[in-house]
Design a protein around this motif. Sequence first.
Motif, PDB file in Angstrom:
ATOM      1  N   HIS A  44       0.809  -1.214   0.000  1.00  0.00           N
ATOM      2  CA  HIS A  44       0.000   0.000   0.000  1.00  0.00           C
ATOM      3  C   HIS A  44       0.846   1.269   0.000  1.00  0.00           C
ATOM      4  O   HIS A  44       0.578   2.217  -0.733  1.00  0.00           O
ATOM      5  CB  HIS A  44      -0.936  -0.003   1.223  1.00  0.00           C
ATOM      6  N   PHE A  45       1.849   1.337   0.855  1.00  0.00           N
ATOM      7  CA  PHE A  45       2.782   2.452   0.973  1.00  0.00           C
ATOM      8  C   PHE A  45       2.173   3.763   1.451  1.00  0.00           C
ATOM      9  O   PHE A  45       2.812   4.802   1.338  1.00  0.00           O
ATOM     10  CB  PHE A  45       3.533   2.699  -0.358  1.00  0.00           C
ATOM     11  N   ASP A  46       0.958   3.740   1.977  1.00  0.00           N
ATOM     12  CA  ASP A  46       0.417   4.975   2.557  1.00  0.00           C
ATOM     13  C   ASP A  46      -0.606   4.640   3.638  1.00  0.00           C
ATOM     14  O   ASP A  46      -1.695   5.224   3.690  1.00  0.00           O
ATOM     15  CB  ASP A  46      -0.207   5.863   1.478  1.00  0.00           C
ATOM     16  N   ILE A  47      -0.254   3.709   4.512  1.00  0.00           N
ATOM     17  CA  ILE A  47      -1.136   3.354   5.612  1.00  0.00           C
ATOM     18  C   ILE A  47      -1.063   4.463   6.664  1.00  0.00           C
ATOM     19  O   ILE A  47      -0.003   4.764   7.212  1.00  0.00           O
ATOM     20  CB  ILE A  47      -0.736   2.002   6.238  1.00  0.00           C
ATOM     21  N   TYR A  89       4.742   8.302   9.378  1.00  0.00           N
ATOM     22  CA  TYR A  89       4.341   6.899   9.185  1.00  0.00           C
ATOM     23  C   TYR A  89       5.364   6.142   8.333  1.00  0.00           C
ATOM     24  O   TYR A  89       5.232   4.942   8.148  1.00  0.00           O
ATOM     25  CB  TYR A  89       2.995   6.811   8.458  1.00  0.00           C
ATOM     26  N   ILE A  90       6.352   6.820   7.828  1.00  0.00           N
ATOM     27  CA  ILE A  90       7.220   6.252   6.804  1.00  0.00           C
ATOM     28  C   ILE A  90       8.351   5.420   7.413  1.00  0.00           C
ATOM     29  O   ILE A  90       9.003   5.837   8.374  1.00  0.00           O
ATOM     30  CB  ILE A  90       7.774   7.372   5.903  1.00  0.00           C
ATOM     31  N   ALA A  91       8.571   4.232   6.884  1.00  0.00           N
ATOM     32  CA  ALA A  91       9.624   3.339   7.367  1.00  0.00           C
ATOM     33  C   ALA A  91      10.995   3.866   6.963  1.00  0.00           C
ATOM     34  O   ALA A  91      11.167   4.447   5.888  1.00  0.00           O
ATOM     35  CB  ALA A  91       9.407   1.933   6.811  1.00  0.00           C
ATOM     36  N   LEU A  92      11.987   3.638   7.817  1.00  0.00           N
ATOM     37  CA  LEU A  92      13.314   4.210   7.585  1.00  0.00           C
ATOM     38  C   LEU A  92      13.999   3.634   6.356  1.00  0.00           C
ATOM     39  O   LEU A  92      14.829   4.304   5.732  1.00  0.00           O
ATOM     40  CB  LEU A  92      14.187   4.002   8.825  1.00  0.00           C
ATOM     41  N   SER A 106       7.459  -2.628   5.162  1.00  0.00           N
ATOM     42  CA  SER A 106       7.320  -1.168   5.209  1.00  0.00           C
ATOM     43  C   SER A 106       5.897  -0.777   5.575  1.00  0.00           C
ATOM     44  O   SER A 106       5.674   0.194   6.307  1.00  0.00           O
ATOM     45  CB  SER A 106       7.717  -0.554   3.857  1.00  0.00           C
ATOM     46  N   ASP A 107       4.914  -1.539   5.082  1.00  0.00           N
ATOM     47  CA  ASP A 107       3.525  -1.323   5.488  1.00  0.00           C
ATOM     48  C   ASP A 107       3.317  -1.691   6.949  1.00  0.00           C
ATOM     49  O   ASP A 107       2.503  -1.081   7.648  1.00  0.00           O
ATOM     50  CB  ASP A 107       2.575  -2.141   4.611  1.00  0.00           C
ATOM     51  N   VAL A 108       4.055  -2.704   7.430  1.00  0.00           N
ATOM     52  CA  VAL A 108       3.963  -3.089   8.840  1.00  0.00           C
ATOM     53  C   VAL A 108       4.384  -1.912   9.721  1.00  0.00           C
ATOM     54  O   VAL A 108       3.746  -1.615  10.741  1.00  0.00           O
ATOM     55  CB  VAL A 108       4.830  -4.327   9.129  1.00  0.00           C
ATOM     56  N   TYR A 109       5.457  -1.232   9.334  1.00  0.00           N
ATOM     57  CA  TYR A 109       5.928  -0.068  10.094  1.00  0.00           C
ATOM     58  C   TYR A 109       4.843   1.007  10.151  1.00  0.00           C
ATOM     59  O   TYR A 109       4.522   1.528  11.228  1.00  0.00           O
ATOM     60  CB  TYR A 109       7.200   0.497   9.450  1.00  0.00           C
ATOM     61  N   SER A 110       4.278   1.336   8.994  1.00  0.00           N
ATOM     62  CA  SER A 110       3.250   2.377   8.955  1.00  0.00           C
ATOM     63  C   SER A 110       2.037   1.989   9.786  1.00  0.00           C
ATOM     64  O   SER A 110       1.439   2.823  10.474  1.00  0.00           O
ATOM     65  CB  SER A 110       2.822   2.636   7.502  1.00  0.00           C
ATOM     66  N   TYR A 111       1.683   0.712   9.730  1.00  0.00           N
ATOM     67  CA  TYR A 111       0.572   0.207  10.539  1.00  0.00           C
ATOM     68  C   TYR A 111       0.857   0.416  12.030  1.00  0.00           C
ATOM     69  O   TYR A 111      -0.005   0.873  12.788  1.00  0.00           O
ATOM     70  CB  TYR A 111       0.353  -1.273  10.239  1.00  0.00           C
ATOM     71  N   GLY A 112       2.073   0.094  12.453  1.00  0.00           N
ATOM     72  CA  GLY A 112       2.435   0.266  13.853  1.00  0.00           C
ATOM     73  C   GLY A 112       2.330   1.712  14.299  1.00  0.00           C
ATOM     74  O   GLY A 112       1.812   2.011  15.388  1.00  0.00           O
ATOM     75  N   THR A 178      13.396  -0.811  13.829  1.00  0.00           N
ATOM     76  CA  THR A 178      14.211  -0.178  12.786  1.00  0.00           C
ATOM     77  C   THR A 178      14.543  -1.141  11.660  1.00  0.00           C
ATOM     78  O   THR A 178      14.398  -0.816  10.478  1.00  0.00           O
ATOM     79  CB  THR A 178      15.513   0.359  13.407  1.00  0.00           C
ATOM     80  N   ASN A 179      14.991  -2.333  12.008  1.00  0.00           N
ATOM     81  CA  ASN A 179      15.341  -3.333  11.000  1.00  0.00           C
ATOM     82  C   ASN A 179      14.073  -4.044  10.535  1.00  0.00           C
ATOM     83  O   ASN A 179      13.367  -4.645  11.351  1.00  0.00           O
ATOM     84  CB  ASN A 179      16.325  -4.347  11.595  1.00  0.00           C
ATOM     85  N   PRO A 180      13.741  -3.989   9.238  1.00  0.00           N
ATOM     86  CA  PRO A 180      12.513  -4.631   8.757  1.00  0.00           C
ATOM     87  C   PRO A 180      12.412  -6.110   9.129  1.00  0.00           C
ATOM     88  O   PRO A 180      11.312  -6.609   9.374  1.00  0.00           O
ATOM     89  CB  PRO A 180      12.596  -4.451   7.241  1.00  0.00           C
ATOM     90  N   SER A 181      13.547  -6.812   9.195  1.00  0.00           N
ATOM     91  CA  SER A 181      13.514  -8.238   9.505  1.00  0.00           C
ATOM     92  C   SER A 181      13.055  -8.504  10.935  1.00  0.00           C
ATOM     93  O   SER A 181      12.642  -9.626  11.257  1.00  0.00           O
ATOM     94  CB  SER A 181      14.887  -8.872   9.265  1.00  0.00           C
ATOM     95  N   ASN A 182      13.117  -7.502  11.795  1.00  0.00           N
ATOM     96  CA  ASN A 182      12.675  -7.663  13.183  1.00  0.00           C
ATOM     97  C   ASN A 182      11.193  -7.369  13.368  1.00  0.00           C
ATOM     98  O   ASN A 182      10.658  -7.576  14.463  1.00  0.00           O
ATOM     99  CB  ASN A 182      13.491  -6.746  14.105  1.00  0.00           C
ATOM    100  N   ARG A 183      10.544  -6.864  12.329  1.00  0.00           N
ATOM    101  CA  ARG A 183       9.110  -6.582  12.415  1.00  0.00           C
ATOM    102  C   ARG A 183       8.317  -7.853  12.120  1.00  0.00           C
ATOM    103  O   ARG A 183       8.689  -8.622  11.230  1.00  0.00           O
ATOM    104  CB  ARG A 183       8.715  -5.500  11.406  1.00  0.00           C
TER     105      ARG A 183
END
Length: 223
Positions: A44-47, A89-92, A106-112, A178-183
């Motif tokens: 989505h890229f805009d959650i 909302y933007i992932a690093l 990246s959507d998981v980050y925005s969701y959080g 911060t690290n996508p693999s940890n989400r």
Amino acid sequence: MDLLRQNNPQDDLQLDCKILYDIAVGVACGLEYLRIGCNTRILHFDIKSHNILLDDDFCPTISDFGLAKICPKKESIVSIFGARETPGYIALELFSRNFGEVSHKSDVYSYGMMVLEMVGQRKNIKVEVDCLSELYFPHWIYQRLELNQDLGLKCIKNDIYEEMVRKMTMVSLWCIQTNPSNRPAMHKVVGMLEGSLQVLEIPPKPFLSSPSVSSIHLSSEVL
């Protein structure tokens, strides 16, 4: 109706914790459907709160796919050129490949970030903690969880609500690692939300900062 408008503390109508919890689970299920339920994977890229619409029963629908990207199911990493998503909302990893690769995480980050905004009933970028200082809201609430302090949020009215908010908060802090693999993937997010608070661990402290609007000049990400 728009989620943010219905959850504005200045409005007469505010959603209680149970409704917010159900919305959080519903959006997580929707994002998981976009990832594995469609013929192609949709990122989505805009959650954000403004892009979650509620019907009369407060069932959420993800809207505004203007920044979405489609990729084959077998691929999880995508190429991105230029700025995407909304500051706050933007992932690093969308700013620099040094933080990781752009994917459904990246959507998981925005969701959080969005769920933290929901439980805090305030913007994620900065929150006035007292009349003398300001702290970034995820940092503020992480400190309270870490010290097992009362969350001090207006939406909490009883012990059941307290448990729901703590669960949503801890899951959200896992999502903004911060690290996508940890989400966690979205199906794990759903499981964490629907599971017991007692089995959830407080996540490692993420790099808690919100990129400024002026810094949105992203490097490209490679497949």
